[in-house]
Design a protein around this motif. Structure first.
Motif, PDB file in Angstrom:
ATOM      1  N   GLN A 541    -125.696  52.373 106.129  1.00  0.00           N
ATOM      2  CA  GLN A 541    -126.542  51.203 105.329  1.00  0.00           C
ATOM      3  C   GLN A 541    -125.617  50.906 105.132  1.00  0.00           C
ATOM      4  O   GLN A 541    -124.436  51.292 103.685  1.00  0.00           O
ATOM      5  CB  GLN A 541    -127.423  51.998 104.411  1.00  0.00           C
ATOM      6  CG  GLN A 541    -128.067  50.625 104.263  1.00  0.00           C
ATOM      7  CD  GLN A 541    -129.090  51.027 102.996  1.00  0.00           C
ATOM      8  OE1 GLN A 541    -130.206  51.544 102.788  1.00  0.00           O
ATOM      9  NE2 GLN A 541    -128.740  51.067 101.581  1.00  0.00           N
ATOM     10  N   THR A 543    -124.184  47.190 102.137  1.00  0.00           N
ATOM     11  CA  THR A 543    -124.869  45.835 101.727  1.00  0.00           C
ATOM     12  C   THR A 543    -123.788  45.054 100.967  1.00  0.00           C
ATOM     13  O   THR A 543    -122.850  45.600 100.885  1.00  0.00           O
ATOM     14  CB  THR A 543    -125.901  47.068 100.458  1.00  0.00           C
ATOM     15  OG1 THR A 543    -127.006  47.645 101.024  1.00  0.00           O
ATOM     16  CG2 THR A 543    -126.587  45.376  99.743  1.00  0.00           C
ATOM     17  N   ASN A 590    -128.770  39.061  99.143  1.00  0.00           N
ATOM     18  CA  ASN A 590    -128.383  40.355  98.993  1.00  0.00           C
ATOM     19  C   ASN A 590    -128.967  40.605 101.163  1.00  0.00           C
ATOM     20  O   ASN A 590    -129.851  40.347 100.963  1.00  0.00           O
ATOM     21  CB  ASN A 590    -129.166  41.061  98.684  1.00  0.00           C
ATOM     22  CG  ASN A 590    -128.428  41.063  96.584  1.00  0.00           C
ATOM     23  OD1 ASN A 590    -127.236  42.208  97.329  1.00  0.00           O
ATOM     24  ND2 ASN A 590    -129.078  40.398  96.328  1.00  0.00           N
ATOM     25  N   ILE A 592    -129.664  43.242 104.265  1.00  0.00           N
ATOM     26  CA  ILE A 592    -128.632  44.952 103.711  1.00  0.00           C
ATOM     27  C   ILE A 592    -128.710  45.627 105.952  1.00  0.00           C
ATOM     28  O   ILE A 592    -130.420  44.857 106.644  1.00  0.00           O
ATOM     29  CB  ILE A 592    -129.707  45.993 103.478  1.00  0.00           C
ATOM     30  CG1 ILE A 592    -129.613  45.397 101.729  1.00  0.00           C
ATOM     31  CG2 ILE A 592    -129.657  47.150 103.927  1.00  0.00           C
ATOM     32  CD1 ILE A 592    -131.214  45.994 101.270  1.00  0.00           C
TER      33      ILE A 592
END
Length: 601
Positions: A541, A543, A590, A592
């Motif tokens: 992941q 970010t 943001n 992701i």
């Protein structure tokens, strides 16, 4: 067809290239290096050359040929005719081409921009690798012939008890055909009983109730074959252990015993067993257990140890000082005294003329005419170790070449970036200058992938932590004019990823960071940009977030046609990943991205 060139000792190369200038340049360079070069410009001449019987040790082939067949299709046809090592040279290196090349047996892929020295080095490696493969294939054929010609019945099992291989004597013993038993449980075909009790015997190590770590031998056994025939046998079960001493296979050998035991006196030179002993290509000797006096040695033993049979018989082992290094003899004696046997201990034997043999030593106690003797078996593994050494050297050379190729790719990308930078100085339009800057940053993100590979011992995967840190520092130097205004908060776990997926991931990081640096903080505002990379279950992941002004309401990051975000969505799809974003006006953006650790093509 063109007339063949003069022959040289280094090797005969068939050059398949339709670009005349490149062909002449490559041919002249290789001739200077000592190769005989035959050039053809199309697939028809190449096939004619191969089928004509002309000598070709290696084919140097362009992929993009301007006739009906391209280089990959031509290589497939040639390999159907004859086994010849093929080295591809092409200006094309997209993934589709590389996938097609990977489906063929070939010996390398060299970009056309590579220097002639690299091409020559790859040719040398390919020729050496082909030679090693031929030697291994011949050795495998020899071992297969030996396996089938053995007088004993031999069965090779997987650790779970499936039959992996079986020779003809074992099939005759059991009464089955090979296709009936391969890949199936041995218990379905082997009915083994204890001769006196008539109780069926099973192998406890197959259900893991007991480990098999050493060779075991049993007498007084009987096999009942498919047709009901009963055969008295001696059974030997040996484990095949991997480098970590884990069981990777099992070998079972059955030797058929006559109902009335036949003892073979040592002096009976006309007996069957004496003939086998003398004719065996494996070096063997027989000595007494009591004091180590030699009773007999075979010709193979004389060759390896430079013994003369007449001078050996009746003498003890300790009287021979020249057949090996004293430290080796001392080590073997200590092992024999401790274990009562030798089970494949390695030893070097050096002759006076400098010739050296590498030998594995085995010993087996046995009864002959009521007396106890030791059978010494010395297996010559010199050629096998030599092949292994040459193969290891060839692989090492390939690693060096691969590192050099990655270094050259990195340098080429750096040159391209520098040319773009020079051109940008001539551009007055700010929008155009920004486009040049964007292109430079994307090229830089790809260049740093190859820089990390070049500096790493692992040539197949990239250290994402180091790569992203380097990328952040570089982008900071390019875009941040006032370092006190913009700060980076970087939290990265130690994760490695293959080259194929690191390139799109690097471009994604590049796009996200450059967008944040250009748009999140207008009017020289200050703020923090966050980058986080973690591994969660079987996913990675990424970010990237900021505390800037956020996206305008008119911009749809997940569906809009803005080039940067469209590129990010496409690259995320390439990674088989998912893309999500959260934006609040005045509170930042943001993004992701999550994708599986192990990619599936």
């Amino acid at each position: 067809m063109p007339i063949a060139e003069i022959k040289h000792s280094l090797g005969h190369i068939l050059l398949v290239e339709d670009e005349a200038i490149l062909a002449v340049s490559q041919a002249e360079f290789l001739k200077l290096k000592g190769y005989s070069v035959q050039h053809v410009s199309n697939s028809y001449d190449a096939i004619d050359f191969v089928t004509s019987g002309e000598k070709a040790d290696l084919i140097l082939m362009d992929i993009n040929l301007s006739d009906e067949l391209d280089g990959i299709q031509l290589a497939k046809k040639i390999l159907e005719i004859k086994e010849i090592p093929i080295l591809f040279v092409s200006g094309y290196s997209d993934q589709k081409i590389l996938n097609r090349v990977a489906d063929l047996k070939h010996y390398g892929f060299v970009p056309k921009i590579s220097s002639p020295d690299i091409v020559e080095c790859m040719i040398k490696s390919a020729l050496k690798l082909h030679q090693v493969e031929q030697s291994l294939a011949f050795r495998e054929k020899e071992l297969r012939i030996t396996f089938e010609a053995m007088g004993d019945a031999v069965i090779v099992l997987t650790p779970e008890g499936q039959i992996r291989d079986i020779n003809q004597n074992a099939l005759n013993l059991l009464g089955y055909q090979k296709l009936e038993v391969i890949g199936k449980e041995i218990s379905s075909f082997l009915y083994l009983i204890q001769a006196e009790s008539r109780m069926r015997i099973t192998y406890s190590f197959l259900n893991h109730s007991e480990g098999l770590m050493e060779t075991k031998r049993r007498n007084d056994l009987m096999i009942i074959s498919r047709n009901g025939r009963e055969i008295n046998v001696t059974e030997t079960v040996s484990p095949i252990l991997d480098a970590n001493k884990n069981l990777s296979g099992i070998v079972i050998v059955f030797r058929e015993n006559p109902e009335t035991p036949v003892l073979v006196p040592p002096k009976d030179s006309e007996s069957l067993y004496a003939k086998v002993f003398q004719l065996s290509p494996i070096a063997m000797a027989i000595s007494t257990i009591k004091d180590g006096t030699y009773l007999d040695i075979n010709p193979a033993m004389e060759t390896i140890f430079q013994f003369e049979k007449e001078k050996v018989i009746g003498r003890k082992t300790e009287e021979f000082k020249a057949w090996s290094d004293p430290e080796q003899i001392q080590r073997l004696n200590a092992i024999y005294e401790q274990n009562g046997r030798l089970s494949g201990e390695r030893m070097s034997v050096r002759h006076a003329d400098g010739k050296q043999y590498e030998v594995l030593v085995f010993s087996q106690a046995m009864d002959i005419s009521g007396e106890r003797f030791v059978l010494w078996i010395n297996l010559d593994v010199t050629k096998i170790l030599d092949i292994e050494g040459r193969l290891a050297k060839s692989l090492e050379e390939k690693d060096v070449l691969l590192k050099e190729l990655q270094h050259r790719v990195k340098n080429t990308l750096a040159i391209i970036s520098g040319l773009l930078n020079l051109e940008s100085f001539k551009v007055e339009n700010e929008l155009a200058k920004q486009s040049f800057l964007n292109a430079q940053s994307r090229i830089m993100s790809m260049s740093k992938v190859y820089e990390n590979l070049y500096q790493s011992e692992d040539l197949e995967s990239v250290d994402l932590r180091k790569y992203i840190e380097d990328l952040v520092f570089s982008l900071h130097d390019i875009f941040v004019l006032n370092p006190t205004k913009i700060k980076f908060d970087v939290k990265l776990e130690d994760i490695r990823l293959d080259l194929k997926r690191t390139l799109p991931l690097g471009l994604i990081v590049n796009e996200l960071l450059t967008n944040a640096l250009k748009y999140a903080y207008p009017n020289d505002a200050s703020g923090d940009i966050r980058i986080q990379l973690i591994k969660s279950n079987d996913h990675i992941q990424l970010t990237v977030g900021d505390d800037g002004v956020g996206l305008p309401e008119s911009v749809n990051i997940e569906k809009g046609n803005h080039f940067g975000y469209e590129l990010i969505r496409s690259l995320t799809s390439q990674l088989k990943g998912v893309f999500s974003s959260v934006s609040k006006k005045g509170e930042g953006l943001n993004i992701i991205i999550s994708f599986p650790i192990h990619g599936k093509d």
